[in-house]
Design an enzyme around this catalytic site. Structure first.
Site, PDB file in Angstrom:
ATOM      1  N   GLY A 261      45.882  -5.482   2.737  1.00 28.08           N
ATOM      2  CA  GLY A 261      44.493  -5.320   2.286  1.00 28.08           C
ATOM      3  C   GLY A 261      44.440  -4.888   0.837  1.00 28.08           C
ATOM      4  O   GLY A 261      44.704  -3.729   0.531  1.00 28.08           O
TER       5      GLY A 261
ATOM      6  N   GLY B  25      43.122  -0.486  -1.203  1.00 24.22           N
ATOM      7  CA  GLY B  25      44.506  -0.905  -0.969  1.00 24.22           C
ATOM      8  C   GLY B  25      45.239  -1.116  -2.286  1.00 24.22           C
ATOM      9  O   GLY B  25      46.394  -0.704  -2.448  1.00 24.22           O
TER      10      GLY B  25
ATOM     11  N   ASN C 226      47.911  -9.714   1.512  1.00 22.82           N
ATOM     12  CA  ASN C 226      46.462  -9.853   1.659  1.00 22.82           C
ATOM     13  C   ASN C 226      46.160 -11.207   2.292  1.00 22.82           C
ATOM     14  O   ASN C 226      46.844 -12.196   1.991  1.00 22.82           O
ATOM     15  CB  ASN C 226      45.776  -9.751   0.284  1.00 22.82           C
ATOM     16  CG  ASN C 226      44.284  -9.538   0.410  1.00 22.82           C
ATOM     17  OD1 ASN C 226      43.851  -8.484   0.853  1.00 22.82           O
ATOM     18  ND2 ASN C 226      43.497 -10.535   0.047  1.00 22.82           N
ATOM     19  N   ARG C 227      45.142 -11.228   3.172  1.00 30.60           N
ATOM     20  CA  ARG C 227      44.778 -12.474   3.855  1.00 30.60           C
ATOM     21  C   ARG C 227      44.619 -13.610   2.851  1.00 30.60           C
ATOM     22  O   ARG C 227      45.136 -14.710   3.045  1.00 30.60           O
ATOM     23  CB  ARG C 227      43.473 -12.241   4.631  1.00 30.60           C
ATOM     24  CG  ARG C 227      42.928 -13.447   5.311  1.00 30.60           C
ATOM     25  CD  ARG C 227      41.634 -13.141   6.025  1.00 30.60           C
ATOM     26  NE  ARG C 227      40.569 -12.685   5.127  1.00 30.60           N
ATOM     27  CZ  ARG C 227      39.327 -12.455   5.494  1.00 30.60           C
ATOM     28  NH1 ARG C 227      38.981 -12.606   6.757  1.00 30.60           N
ATOM     29  NH2 ARG C 227      38.417 -12.060   4.641  1.00 30.60           N
TER      30      ARG C 227
ATOM     31  N   LYS D  40      38.724  -4.037   6.011  1.00 26.61           N
ATOM     32  CA  LYS D  40      37.402  -3.719   6.555  1.00 26.61           C
ATOM     33  C   LYS D  40      37.547  -3.134   7.959  1.00 26.61           C
ATOM     34  O   LYS D  40      38.291  -3.675   8.773  1.00 26.61           O
ATOM     35  CB  LYS D  40      36.564  -4.987   6.642  1.00 26.61           C
ATOM     36  CG  LYS D  40      35.579  -5.097   5.527  1.00 26.61           C
ATOM     37  CD  LYS D  40      34.592  -6.200   5.801  1.00 26.61           C
ATOM     38  CE  LYS D  40      33.797  -6.579   4.571  1.00 26.61           C
ATOM     39  NZ  LYS D  40      33.745  -5.696   3.457  1.00 26.61           N
ATOM     40  N   ALA D  41      36.810  -2.045   8.205  1.00 27.19           N
ATOM     41  CA  ALA D  41      36.897  -1.397   9.514  1.00 27.19           C
ATOM     42  C   ALA D  41      36.237  -2.269  10.590  1.00 27.19           C
ATOM     43  O   ALA D  41      35.416  -3.131  10.285  1.00 27.19           O
ATOM     44  CB  ALA D  41      36.206  -0.047   9.448  1.00 27.19           C
TER      45      ALA D  41
ATOM     46  N   ASN E 136      37.721   3.415   7.611  1.00 25.23           N
ATOM     47  CA  ASN E 136      36.811   4.407   8.188  1.00 25.23           C
ATOM     48  C   ASN E 136      36.497   3.997   9.625  1.00 25.23           C
ATOM     49  O   ASN E 136      35.356   3.694   9.971  1.00 25.23           O
ATOM     50  CB  ASN E 136      35.505   4.470   7.381  1.00 25.23           C
ATOM     51  CG  ASN E 136      35.643   5.396   6.191  1.00 25.23           C
ATOM     52  OD1 ASN E 136      36.428   6.342   6.212  1.00 25.23           O
ATOM     53  ND2 ASN E 136      34.880   5.125   5.152  1.00 25.23           N
TER      54      ASN E 136
ATOM     55  N   SER F 278      40.132  10.212   2.045  1.00 27.29           N
ATOM     56  CA  SER F 278      38.944  10.499   1.238  1.00 27.29           C
ATOM     57  C   SER F 278      39.320  10.639  -0.222  1.00 27.29           C
ATOM     58  O   SER F 278      40.419  11.048  -0.556  1.00 27.29           O
ATOM     59  CB  SER F 278      38.270  11.776   1.713  1.00 27.29           C
ATOM     60  OG  SER F 278      37.193  12.071   0.838  1.00 27.29           O
TER      61      SER F 278
ATOM     62  N   GLY G 172      37.759   8.137  -2.469  1.00 22.97           N
ATOM     63  CA  GLY G 172      37.355   6.874  -3.090  1.00 22.97           C
ATOM     64  C   GLY G 172      38.535   6.200  -3.776  1.00 22.97           C
ATOM     65  O   GLY G 172      39.694   6.532  -3.527  1.00 22.97           O
TER      66      GLY G 172
ATOM     67  N   HIS H 213      33.695  14.913   7.797  1.00 26.79           N
ATOM     68  CA  HIS H 213      33.779  15.136   6.337  1.00 26.79           C
ATOM     69  C   HIS H 213      32.654  14.351   5.656  1.00 26.79           C
ATOM     70  O   HIS H 213      31.930  14.879   4.807  1.00 26.79           O
ATOM     71  CB  HIS H 213      35.155  14.675   5.846  1.00 26.79           C
ATOM     72  CG  HIS H 213      35.252  14.420   4.370  1.00 26.79           C
ATOM     73  ND1 HIS H 213      34.689  13.322   3.758  1.00 26.79           N
ATOM     74  CD2 HIS H 213      35.842  15.128   3.370  1.00 26.79           C
ATOM     75  CE1 HIS H 213      34.919  13.361   2.460  1.00 26.79           C
ATOM     76  NE2 HIS H 213      35.628  14.454   2.197  1.00 26.79           N
TER      77      HIS H 213
HETATM   78  N1  LIG Z   1      35.850   2.507  -0.795  1.00 29.99           N
HETATM   79  C1  LIG Z   1      35.994   3.771  -0.465  1.00 29.99           C
HETATM   80  O1  LIG Z   1      35.602   4.706  -1.180  1.00 29.99           O
HETATM   81  C2  LIG Z   1      36.673   4.103   0.841  1.00 29.99           C
HETATM   82  C3  LIG Z   1      36.970   5.446   1.147  1.00 29.99           C
HETATM   83  C4  LIG Z   1      37.644   5.726   2.336  1.00 29.99           C
HETATM   84  C5  LIG Z   1      38.001   4.692   3.188  1.00 29.99           C
HETATM   85  N2  LIG Z   1      37.678   3.404   2.869  1.00 29.99           N
HETATM   86  C6  LIG Z   1      38.097   2.346   3.800  1.00 29.99           C
HETATM   87  O2  LIG Z   1      39.125   1.606   3.184  1.00 29.99           O
HETATM   88  C7  LIG Z   1      39.102   0.255   3.673  1.00 29.99           C
HETATM   89  C8  LIG Z   1      39.239  -0.683   2.499  1.00 29.99           C
HETATM   90  O3  LIG Z   1      38.123  -0.515   1.663  1.00 29.99           O
HETATM   91  P1  LIG Z   1      37.933  -1.343   0.313  1.00 29.99           P
HETATM   92  O4  LIG Z   1      36.685  -0.800  -0.311  1.00 29.99           O
HETATM   93  O5  LIG Z   1      39.186  -1.349  -0.463  1.00 29.99           O
HETATM   94  O6  LIG Z   1      37.762  -2.848   0.762  1.00 29.99           O
HETATM   95  P2  LIG Z   1      36.862  -3.596   1.869  1.00 29.99           P
HETATM   96  O7  LIG Z   1      35.882  -4.413   1.121  1.00 29.99           O
HETATM   97  O8  LIG Z   1      36.333  -2.672   2.890  1.00 29.99           O
HETATM   98  O9  LIG Z   1      37.967  -4.541   2.543  1.00 29.99           O
HETATM   99  C9  LIG Z   1      38.558  -5.557   1.774  1.00 29.99           C
HETATM  100  C10 LIG Z   1      39.847  -6.021   2.399  1.00 29.99           C
HETATM  101  O10 LIG Z   1      39.692  -6.315   3.795  1.00 29.99           O
HETATM  102  C11 LIG Z   1      40.290  -7.596   4.033  1.00 29.99           C
HETATM  103  N3  LIG Z   1      39.708  -8.218   5.213  1.00 29.99           N
HETATM  104  C12 LIG Z   1      38.404  -8.276   5.569  1.00 29.99           C
HETATM  105  N4  LIG Z   1      38.283  -8.928   6.743  1.00 29.99           N
HETATM  106  C13 LIG Z   1      39.526  -9.301   7.123  1.00 29.99           C
HETATM  107  C14 LIG Z   1      40.042  -9.983   8.248  1.00 29.99           C
HETATM  108  N5  LIG Z   1      39.239 -10.420   9.245  1.00 29.99           N
HETATM  109  N6  LIG Z   1      41.372 -10.183   8.304  1.00 29.99           N
HETATM  110  C15 LIG Z   1      42.187  -9.750   7.334  1.00 29.99           C
HETATM  111  N7  LIG Z   1      41.761  -9.070   6.248  1.00 29.99           N
HETATM  112  C16 LIG Z   1      40.437  -8.848   6.151  1.00 29.99           C
HETATM  113  C17 LIG Z   1      40.007  -8.348   2.759  1.00 29.99           C
HETATM  114  O11 LIG Z   1      40.812  -9.504   2.674  1.00 29.99           O
HETATM  115  P3  LIG Z   1      40.339 -10.753   1.799  1.00 29.99           P
HETATM  116  O12 LIG Z   1      40.650 -10.409   0.372  1.00 29.99           O
HETATM  117  O13 LIG Z   1      41.149 -11.881   2.293  1.00 29.99           O
HETATM  118  O14 LIG Z   1      38.871 -10.948   2.026  1.00 29.99           O
HETATM  119  C18 LIG Z   1      40.343  -7.278   1.728  1.00 29.99           C
HETATM  120  O15 LIG Z   1      41.718  -7.140   1.560  1.00 29.99           O
HETATM  121  C19 LIG Z   1      37.802   0.099   4.444  1.00 29.99           C
HETATM  122  O16 LIG Z   1      38.068   0.091   5.811  1.00 29.99           O
HETATM  123  C20 LIG Z   1      36.996   1.339   4.086  1.00 29.99           C
HETATM  124  O17 LIG Z   1      36.227   1.802   5.187  1.00 29.99           O
HETATM  125  C21 LIG Z   1      37.035   3.083   1.723  1.00 29.99           C
END
Ligand SMILES: NC(=O)c1ccc[n+]([C@@H]2O[C@H](COP(=O)([O-])OP(=O)(O)OC[C@H]3O[C@@H](n4cnc5c(N)ncnc54)[C@H](OP(=O)(O)O)[C@@H]3O)[C@@H](O)[C@H]2O)c1
Length: 470
Positions: free
Chosen positions: A8, A13, A31-32, A77-78, A104, A130, A132, A188
């Site tokens: 990811g 990531g 990555n996909r 994505k969660a 998440n 946590s 970001g 949190h």
């Molecule tokens: N952003 C924050 O501040 C934050 C804080 C804490 C936790 N998180 C968690 O961290 C995770 C990543 O967050 P992010 O903001 O970096 O990106 P995101 O937009 O939530 O996820 C993007 C990633 O998910 C992949 N993805 C989506 N659907 C998929 C599927 N069906 N199969 C395989 N891969 C798939 C995408 O691949 P493609 O490129 O191929 O589309 C991309 O690599 C999330 O779960 C989020 O809840 C985020």
């Protein structure tokens, strides 16, 4: 062979992979969509050697190039995507391999995934993260929920990449088994919702009651950040207020941001779970409600001219600023009280053995709610015999006793000026409710028994009673 595999390459990531590599853990990413992997390697290869950071084209190549037992971090994505990726990689893994989900995720999904993978001989860690994007790169707060085996295997990795607490310890601890880490991360975020709303309400008070302009409010938040409110969220409030607009020269950006707050759902999930467990978290729930009401702007615009507001400005002085500082501080403590009470209850119900003092420690660095106050709360907790509620702790009682009168004054001023202050008022109500020996719930019980024969208990004798009301 690579020590860490990361799937990811969204913003999280991408940054966490660089964090691992910068700590000299050889990291392989997948990555996909391969284009993202190629861009990532192109952008960051110059900073590292090929042995430290590399991308895999196929999932098979990715799995094959990882050291055993494999440690695979998912930052995708969660929800459904997490299940899809787990289903894709699980058949390729071997006994003892570890999947670390840092999305998440809903903690019940984590419990289900832990059980399913355990049955296949694999190990699952539901790890809250946590801080970001910036935290992922420079050091996040990590909340892993897993078995002792998984914790032993991953502790050095987590400790190396995490932020540091006020005593320079790593902002990570073994939270408990299965869903414990994701649960604590969810709460949190609930506390984060509440603190952000209190900051917004303080801005509203300074703006509408004291007639302060963005630059003046910025200076007040700067002062707050040099005292007991010192925290990441207060610090960035100052920065948001300082930001000049790129389209309207010399004007502040804050005045051009539409007043409609959005949300991704962790505050709502915290509130729903708290209601299910019978725990009151009104400040968190009101913070969610405030975002909902803000988003219904069309209705607000229709109703505003019908119900005019009566705002009379008051001159600001040092006493007013101190009053607001104390109100913010005590309301933050009340928000933590609600969140911690929820975590404690969930831990008992789910058999998680969560150490609250450790939670207060690992939130001190990296995460969005990192704050000086967490040092106060952690030292208040130390030496206590596992209190049911933080209002039992003498240090907390002293702070509340000193500051609550300022919160009352703030709420009074706000209500007199017709302001919408849901978090300040709900925090005060929570305090009043928990510190009132006799509440009017006797009336509720009387009414319930009258219309539904729901029965009641008495103050003067044991047993269950029902009355034939006349
Ligand atoms: N952003 C924050 O501040 C934050 C804080 C804490 C936790 N998180 C968690 O961290 C995770 C990543 O967050 P992010 O903001 O970096 O990106 P995101 O937009 O939530 O996820 C993007 C990633 O998910 C992949 N993805 C989506 N659907 C998929 C599927 N069906 N199969 C395989 N891969 C798939 C995408 O691949 P493609 O490129 O191929 O589309 C991309 O690599 C999330 O779960 C989020 O809840 C985020």
């Amino acid at each position: 062979m690579y020590k860490i595999g990361l799937i990811g390459l969204g913003p999280m990531g991408n940054n966490l992979a660089r964090n691992f590599a910068s700590k000299n853990f050889s990291t392989l990413v997948y990555n996909r969509t391969y284009d993202k992997t190629a861009d990532f390697i192109n952008d960051f290869r110059p900073e590292f050697s090929q042995d430290t950071l590399e991308g895999a084209k196929t999932i098979e190549e990715f799995i094959e190039k990882l050291e055993r037992p494999r440690k695979i971090v998912l930052l995708i994505k969660a929800g459904e995507p997490t299940d899809q990726v787990i289903n894709q990689i699980a058949p390729l893994l071997e006994k003892g391999d570890i999947i670390i989900d840092m999305s998440n995720a809903w903690y019940k999904d984590t419990q289900r995934r832990s059980k399913d993978l355990e049955e296949k001989g694999l190990t699952f860690i539901g790890c809250g993260i946590s801080g970001g994007e910036e935290g992922a790169l420079r050091g996040p707060s990590l909340m892993p929920g897993c078995s002792d085996y998984a914790w032993d295997q991953t502790k050095p990795l987590f400790e190396a990449i995490s932020a540091k607490d006020f005593s320079n310890g790593p902002c990570v601890t073994h939270i408990g088994i299965d869903g414990a880490g994701h649960y604590v991360k969810m709460v949190h975020n609930g506390i984060e919702y509440s603190i952000m709303q209190i900051i917004a309400e303080s801005y509203e008070i300074l703006r509408k009651i004291y007639g302060q302009k963005p630059e003046q409010i910025r200076a007040i938040f700067e002062k707050f950040n040099n005292g007991k409110l010192r925290s990441f969220l207060i610090e960035i409030t100052e920065k948001v207020l300082a930001q000049k607009d790129e389209f309207q020269s010399e004007q502040h950006l804050i005045d051009f941001i539409l007043d409609q707050a959005e949300q991704k759902g962790t505050g709502k999930l915290t509130s729903i779970d708290a209601l299910d467990r019978g725990i009151a978290v009104p400040s968190i729930t009101e913070a969610v409600n405030a975002r909902i009401i803000s988003s219904q702007k069309r209705l607000r615009e229709n109703f505003a001219p019908i119900f005019s507001k009566n705002v009379t400005e008051i001159t600001i002085d040092d006493e007013a600023i101190k009053e607001l500082e104390n109100s913010l501080h005590t309301t933050m403590i009340i928000s933590y009280a609600q969140g911690l009470n929820l975590i404690k209850t969930a831990a008992q119900e789910e058999n998680w053995q969560i150490n609250i003092s450790e939670i207060l420690r690992i939130w001190q660095g990296g995460c969005i709610i990192r704050a000086e106050l967490l040092k106060t709360l952690q030292s208040a907790y130390q030496g206590q015999d596992n209190p049911t509620h933080i209002f039992e702790i003498p240090t907390i009682q002293n702070i509340l006793s000193t500051e609550i009168s300022d919160l009352k004054t703030t709420v009074q001023k706000g209500l007199s000026a017709d302001l919408y202050l849901p978090c300040y008022t709900s925090a005060l109500n929570y305090f009043q409710g928990f510190t009132t020996e006799k509440l009017p719930a006797n009336m509720i019980q009387g009414l319930r028994d009258f219309f539904g024969a729901h029965t009641y208990h008495r103050t003067d004798r044991e047993g269950i009673f029902h009355t034939k009301w006349s």
